[in-house]
Design a protein around this motif. Structure first.
Motif, mmCIF file in Angstrom:
data_model
loop_
_atom_site.group_PDB
_atom_site.id
_atom_site.type_symbol
_atom_site.label_atom_id
_atom_site.label_comp_id
_atom_site.label_asym_id
_atom_site.label_seq_id
_atom_site.Cartn_x
_atom_site.Cartn_y
_atom_site.Cartn_z
ATOM 1 N N GLY A 55 -28.974 -2.151 -15.962
ATOM 2 C CA GLY A 55 -28.567 -0.753 -15.898
ATOM 3 C C GLY A 55 -27.152 -0.509 -16.347
ATOM 4 O O GLY A 55 -26.523 0.464 -15.914
ATOM 5 N N ILE A 101 -26.896 5.937 -17.720
ATOM 6 C CA ILE A 101 -27.903 5.353 -16.846
ATOM 7 C C ILE A 101 -28.018 6.121 -15.536
ATOM 8 O O ILE A 101 -29.096 6.251 -14.964
ATOM 9 C CB ILE A 101 -27.557 3.867 -16.554
ATOM 10 C CG1 ILE A 101 -28.632 3.212 -15.701
ATOM 11 C CG2 ILE A 101 -26.221 3.744 -15.855
ATOM 12 C CD1 ILE A 101 -29.946 3.106 -16.355
ATOM 13 N N VAL A 102 -26.907 6.699 -15.062
ATOM 14 C CA VAL A 102 -26.931 7.456 -13.809
ATOM 15 C C VAL A 102 -27.701 8.747 -13.994
ATOM 16 O O VAL A 102 -28.465 9.175 -13.134
ATOM 17 C CB VAL A 102 -25.488 7.738 -13.333
ATOM 18 C CG1 VAL A 102 -25.500 8.586 -12.080
ATOM 19 C CG2 VAL A 102 -24.751 6.430 -13.085
ATOM 20 N N GLN A 103 -27.510 9.394 -15.132
ATOM 21 C CA GLN A 103 -28.126 10.675 -15.381
ATOM 22 C C GLN A 103 -29.564 10.561 -15.882
ATOM 23 O O GLN A 103 -30.327 11.518 -15.800
ATOM 24 C CB GLN A 103 -27.290 11.451 -16.394
ATOM 25 C CG GLN A 103 -25.861 11.694 -15.944
ATOM 26 C CD GLN A 103 -25.006 12.295 -17.036
ATOM 27 O OE1 GLN A 103 -25.505 12.618 -18.115
ATOM 28 N NE2 GLN A 103 -23.714 12.443 -16.764
ATOM 29 N N ASN A 104 -29.933 9.410 -16.436
ATOM 30 C CA ASN A 104 -31.267 9.259 -17.041
ATOM 31 C C ASN A 104 -31.917 7.960 -16.581
ATOM 32 O O ASN A 104 -32.377 7.162 -17.386
ATOM 33 C CB ASN A 104 -31.155 9.283 -18.572
ATOM 34 C CG ASN A 104 -30.552 10.569 -19.090
ATOM 35 O OD1 ASN A 104 -31.243 11.550 -19.296
ATOM 36 N ND2 ASN A 104 -29.243 10.551 -19.293
ATOM 37 N N GLU A 105 -31.938 7.739 -15.297
ATOM 38 C CA GLU A 105 -32.472 6.493 -14.760
ATOM 39 C C GLU A 105 -33.948 6.319 -15.105
ATOM 40 O O GLU A 105 -34.401 5.209 -15.401
ATOM 41 C CB GLU A 105 -32.280 6.467 -13.241
ATOM 42 C CG GLU A 105 -32.692 5.163 -12.600
ATOM 43 C CD GLU A 105 -32.367 5.115 -11.122
ATOM 44 O OE1 GLU A 105 -32.825 4.174 -10.467
ATOM 45 O OE2 GLU A 105 -31.657 6.021 -10.647
ATOM 46 N N ILE A 124 -34.295 5.112 -18.751
ATOM 47 C CA ILE A 124 -33.916 3.708 -18.897
ATOM 48 C C ILE A 124 -34.993 2.801 -18.324
ATOM 49 O O ILE A 124 -35.291 1.740 -18.875
ATOM 50 C CB ILE A 124 -32.562 3.449 -18.208
ATOM 51 C CG1 ILE A 124 -31.480 4.288 -18.869
ATOM 52 C CG2 ILE A 124 -32.197 1.971 -18.283
ATOM 53 C CD1 ILE A 124 -31.321 4.036 -20.355
ATOM 54 N N SER A 125 -35.603 3.227 -17.204
ATOM 55 C CA SER A 125 -36.709 2.450 -16.637
ATOM 56 C C SER A 125 -37.876 2.380 -17.609
ATOM 57 O O SER A 125 -38.517 1.333 -17.746
ATOM 58 C CB SER A 125 -37.162 3.071 -15.313
ATOM 59 O OG SER A 125 -36.121 3.059 -14.358
#
Length: 334
Positions: free
Chosen positions: A199, A205-209, A212-213
């Motif tokens: 991550g 990554i915080v805004q679009n976790e 990214i997953s």
């Protein structure tokens, strides 16, 4: 034929001659038997001497990788120290002009802890350079190993060195290209899977976790199916006269068509690797010796045993008679 047991001969064992003499006129293995799990262990035991020999050829053929291991080991690097905390430069700069106090001493004690690092030397960089040549040898050696493993899977008698060298001479150009592609694609998959799993992508990554997953699972899916495809890749190169793009295309098709066998084969590869890692952790000498003796060739044996029945069923049986001649109305595979 005399029933007198012949003395063990290491040279004959390595080259499979004892096996051939013992099997003249009778072979306890049915070469037409289904390639299931039971036959896998029977065939492995019957051809274990050839598998040992192929492991040696794999290591000898990829000798630059040994230099890479030496470079990574730190044996030729210089030892130095550096602060363990990344905050040390900031703390040191802030406190450098201040008078020493119990507080600054405490900060220095916490953030000034040193750790040992290894600094690369000229020899290390030379070894890394030689080790990088593995990208040129890997695919070429894999074609030779795959050719012999294919014949073992088919139940044929093999002469390891002769067949290995013949396959390398005939397929080295395709093997070179496939090897470069193979290593590059695997490296890309590993990098992306680790990247997305950790991550580390800044604020994105915080805004679009969720996104990214999705990238992580997509790359995991791609990596798994590529592992399925590469089981067939080198076998196709040594069996058919195909261009590299067609080899890759057919490999990915076979990765989906023979899904059941591919899953079992991949599980077998994972089991071998896990056992090797566990041996290394529990008994380091054994864990280090296993790859030198059998690990690499065993992985190729699993891949060949998994993939060859798929290739034979999909790409050979519908178009060729049992004697290898094309069926009427068909042409050789391209």
């Amino acid at each position: 034929m005399s029933n007198e047991k012949k003395p063990f001969n290491l040279f004959n064992f390595i080259h499979g001659r004892r096996e051939r003499e013992d099997d003249l006129g009778h072979d306890p293995l049915d070469v037409n038997a289904p390639r299931d799990i039971i036959f896998f262990f029977k065939l492995f035991w019957r051809r274990v001497n050839n598998i040992f020999s192929l492991n040696f050829l794999f290591i000898a053929g990829n000798f630059p990788f040994i230099f890479l291991l030496f470079a990574m080991s730190g044996l030729f690097s210089q030892m130095s120290t550096t602060p363990a905390s990344p905050l040390f430069p900031n703390i040191y700069g802030a406190l450098h002009g201040a008078d020493p106090t119990p507080y600054t001493a405490a900060f220095n004690g916490i953030f000034g802890v040193q750790r040992t690092i290894f600094v690369n030397t000229t020899v290390t960089y030379i070894f890394y350079g030689i080790g990088a040549l593995t990208i040129l040898t890997f695919g070429v050696v894999s074609t030779g190993i795959s050719f012999v493993m294919r014949n073992i899977t088919k139940g044929e008698y093999v002469f390891v060195w002769q067949e290995f060298s013949s396959a390398v001479k005939k397929n080295w150009k395709q093997g070179l290209i496939l090897g470069v592609f193979d290593i590059a694609f695997i490296a890309m998959c590993i990098h992306n899977i680790i990247f997305f799993s950790l991550g580390e992508y800044g604020n994105f990554i915080v805004q679009n976790e969720f996104i990214i997953s999705m990238f992580f699972f997509f790359m995991l899916f791609v990596a798994i199916f590529y592992l399925f495809a590469r089981m067939h890749m080198y076998l196709l190169a040594v069996t058919f006269e195909l261009s590299v793009p067609k080899i890759l295309k057919n490999s990915f098709i076979l990765s989906m068509v023979g899904l059941k066998r591919n899953v079992l084969g991949l599980l077998g590869i994972v089991v071998v690797l896990v056992i090797n890692i566990m041996l290394f952790e529990a008994f380091p000498p054994i864990g280090m010796v296993a790859p030198v003796i059998i690990t690499f060739s065993l992985l190729y044996f699993i891949m060949s045993y998994t993939a060859w029945p798929n290739i034979e069923r999909i790409m050979i049986e519908p178009y060729y008679h049992a004697d290898g001649t094309p069926r009427e109305g068909t042409v050789e595979a391209d």
